[in-house]
Design a protein around this motif. Structure first.
Motif, mmCIF file in Angstrom:
data_model
loop_
_atom_site.group_PDB
_atom_site.id
_atom_site.type_symbol
_atom_site.label_atom_id
_atom_site.label_comp_id
_atom_site.label_asym_id
_atom_site.label_seq_id
_atom_site.Cartn_x
_atom_site.Cartn_y
_atom_site.Cartn_z
ATOM 1 N N LYS A 100 0.841 -1.191 0.000
ATOM 2 C CA LYS A 100 0.000 0.000 0.000
ATOM 3 C C LYS A 100 0.882 1.249 0.000
ATOM 4 O O LYS A 100 1.839 1.342 0.771
ATOM 5 N N ARG A 101 0.539 2.199 -0.849
ATOM 6 C CA ARG A 101 1.317 3.432 -0.950
ATOM 7 C C ARG A 101 1.205 4.241 0.336
ATOM 8 O O ARG A 101 0.103 4.461 0.847
ATOM 9 N N VAL A 102 2.345 4.694 0.851
ATOM 10 C CA VAL A 102 2.363 5.520 2.062
ATOM 11 C C VAL A 102 2.938 6.907 1.803
ATOM 12 O O VAL A 102 2.718 7.828 2.587
ATOM 13 N N ALA A 103 3.700 7.052 0.707
ATOM 14 C CA ALA A 103 4.280 8.352 0.360
ATOM 15 C C ALA A 103 4.741 8.301 -1.088
ATOM 16 O O ALA A 103 4.965 7.229 -1.648
ATOM 17 N N TYR A 104 4.903 9.475 -1.667
ATOM 18 C CA TYR A 104 5.428 9.557 -3.029
ATOM 19 C C TYR A 104 6.057 10.926 -3.231
ATOM 20 O O TYR A 104 5.775 11.879 -2.514
ATOM 21 N N GLY A 105 6.930 10.989 -4.204
ATOM 22 C CA GLY A 105 7.592 12.251 -4.492
ATOM 23 C C GLY A 105 8.564 12.102 -5.642
ATOM 24 O O GLY A 105 8.498 11.141 -6.412
ATOM 25 N N TYR A 106 9.470 13.050 -5.730
ATOM 26 C CA TYR A 106 10.431 13.024 -6.831
ATOM 27 C C TYR A 106 11.734 13.691 -6.425
ATOM 28 O O TYR A 106 11.812 14.396 -5.416
ATOM 29 N N GLU A 107 12.738 13.444 -7.250
ATOM 30 C CA GLU A 107 14.018 14.139 -7.204
ATOM 31 C C GLU A 107 14.316 14.616 -8.619
ATOM 32 O O GLU A 107 14.060 13.885 -9.573
ATOM 33 N N VAL A 108 14.858 15.797 -8.739
ATOM 34 C CA VAL A 108 15.402 16.259 -10.015
ATOM 35 C C VAL A 108 16.908 16.359 -9.824
ATOM 36 O O VAL A 108 17.378 17.000 -8.883
ATOM 37 N N ARG A 109 17.642 15.663 -10.694
ATOM 38 C CA ARG A 109 19.096 15.650 -10.629
ATOM 39 C C ARG A 109 19.670 16.237 -11.908
ATOM 40 O O ARG A 109 19.166 15.975 -12.994
ATOM 41 N N GLY A 110 20.717 17.018 -11.753
ATOM 42 C CA GLY A 110 21.394 17.604 -12.903
ATOM 43 C C GLY A 110 22.441 16.659 -13.455
ATOM 44 O O GLY A 110 22.961 15.794 -12.743
ATOM 45 N N TRP A 111 22.748 16.803 -14.721
ATOM 46 C CA TRP A 111 23.856 16.090 -15.373
ATOM 47 C C TRP A 111 24.946 17.140 -15.482
ATOM 48 O O TRP A 111 24.916 18.026 -16.333
ATOM 49 N N VAL A 112 25.917 17.067 -14.577
ATOM 50 C CA VAL A 112 26.861 18.164 -14.371
ATOM 51 C C VAL A 112 28.296 17.685 -14.562
ATOM 52 O O VAL A 112 28.711 16.691 -13.955
ATOM 53 N N GLU A 113 29.016 18.418 -15.392
ATOM 54 C CA GLU A 113 30.423 18.102 -15.646
ATOM 55 C C GLU A 113 31.280 18.803 -14.601
ATOM 56 O O GLU A 113 31.095 19.987 -14.320
ATOM 57 N N GLN A 114 32.197 18.038 -14.053
ATOM 58 C CA GLN A 114 33.094 18.569 -13.032
ATOM 59 C C GLN A 114 34.506 18.577 -13.613
ATOM 60 O O GLN A 114 34.998 17.551 -14.066
ATOM 61 N N SER A 115 35.126 19.752 -13.607
ATOM 62 C CA SER A 115 36.489 19.862 -14.131
ATOM 63 C C SER A 115 37.287 20.810 -13.251
ATOM 64 O O SER A 115 36.752 21.387 -12.296
ATOM 65 N N ALA A 116 38.532 20.992 -13.595
ATOM 66 C CA ALA A 116 39.397 21.897 -12.825
ATOM 67 C C ALA A 116 38.870 23.328 -12.858
ATOM 68 O O ALA A 116 39.095 24.107 -11.931
ATOM 69 N N GLU A 117 38.151 23.671 -13.918
ATOM 70 C CA GLU A 117 37.595 25.024 -14.060
ATOM 71 C C GLU A 117 36.324 25.229 -13.240
ATOM 72 O O GLU A 117 35.851 26.334 -13.094
ATOM 73 N N GLY A 118 35.721 24.153 -12.761
ATOM 74 C CA GLY A 118 34.488 24.258 -11.990
ATOM 75 C C GLY A 118 33.460 23.239 -12.456
ATOM 76 O O GLY A 118 33.807 22.220 -13.042
ATOM 77 N N ILE A 119 32.182 23.547 -12.194
ATOM 78 C CA ILE A 119 31.108 22.637 -12.601
ATOM 79 C C ILE A 119 30.143 23.375 -13.516
ATOM 80 O O ILE A 119 29.952 24.586 -13.388
ATOM 81 N N LYS A 120 29.566 22.613 -14.463
ATOM 82 C CA LYS A 120 28.540 23.192 -15.333
ATOM 83 C C LYS A 120 27.634 22.080 -15.835
ATOM 84 O O LYS A 120 28.065 20.950 -16.070
ATOM 85 N N ALA A 121 26.357 22.407 -15.974
ATOM 86 C CA ALA A 121 25.392 21.450 -16.519
ATOM 87 C C ALA A 121 25.713 21.233 -17.992
ATOM 88 O O ALA A 121 26.015 22.180 -18.718
ATOM 89 N N VAL A 122 25.653 19.962 -18.398
ATOM 90 C CA VAL A 122 25.919 19.608 -19.794
ATOM 91 C C VAL A 122 24.798 18.700 -20.297
ATOM 92 O O VAL A 122 24.019 18.146 -19.517
ATOM 93 N N ILE A 123 24.734 18.543 -21.597
ATOM 94 C CA ILE A 123 23.689 17.732 -22.219
ATOM 95 C C ILE A 123 23.916 16.250 -21.904
ATOM 96 O O ILE A 123 25.034 15.745 -21.994
ATOM 97 N N ILE A 124 22.842 15.569 -21.518
ATOM 98 C CA ILE A 124 22.905 14.131 -21.226
ATOM 99 C C ILE A 124 23.189 13.402 -22.536
ATOM 100 O O ILE A 124 22.464 13.582 -23.523
#
Length: 149
Positions: A100-124
């Motif tokens: 029986k369902r007791v809870a539901y929800g979601y997560e949104v996660r980014g696809w993020v490139e990590q490099s020496a220059e920093g982090i930035k979202a990139v295309i999956i």
């Protein structure tokens, strides 16, 4: 879309003074279920970081609570890709006790490139979209033994 299940046994430390699961634990379980979901796709966060320089940070999370959970309840968290955009993945989590369902929800996660220059979202990349789009369901017993968070 791809989905999997994770079983969690509610521990004493997950409850408040009234013996009811303290609400932040749902978010902890969503995070664990999300990471286990990526592992079940052979896209573990550690592997993504090591092999692709990608991290999958949490950008948004939501949970609706329908019924209280108590110490020693065995729950099943069903996780499924609900939506993929160019740079984000939305995972839907549904928590069940005794089917029986007791809870539901979601997560949104980014696809993020990590490099020496920093982090930035990139295309999956297309290979990842293909993996996540497959109609595969991994049951809890195929995934891993019961998890004690």
């Amino acid at each position: 879309m791809r989905s999997n299940e994770l079983e969690v046994l509610v521990n004493w430390g997950d409850t408040d003074k009234a013996g009811i699961v303290y609400y932040p634990n749902f978010f902890k379980w969503f995070d664990i279920a999300g990471h286990q979901f990526f592992r079940s796709c052979d896209l573990s966060p550690a592997k993504l970081e090591e092999e692709r320089g990608i991290i999958v940070p949490l950008l948004d999370v939501q949970c609706t609570f329908e019924k209280a959970l108590l110490y020693d309840d065995l729950i099943t968290i069903h996780t499924q890709v609900e939506e993929m955009n160019r740079k984000t993945i939305k995972l839907r989590h549904v928590v069940y006790r005794d089917g029986k369902r007791v809870a539901y929800g979601y997560e949104v996660r980014g696809w993020v490139e990590q490099s020496a220059e920093g982090i930035k979202a990139v295309i999956i990349p297309e290979d990842v979209k293909t993996i996540l789009s497959k109609n595969i369901h991994v049951k809890a017993d195929e995934n891993r033994p019961r998890f004690n968070a």
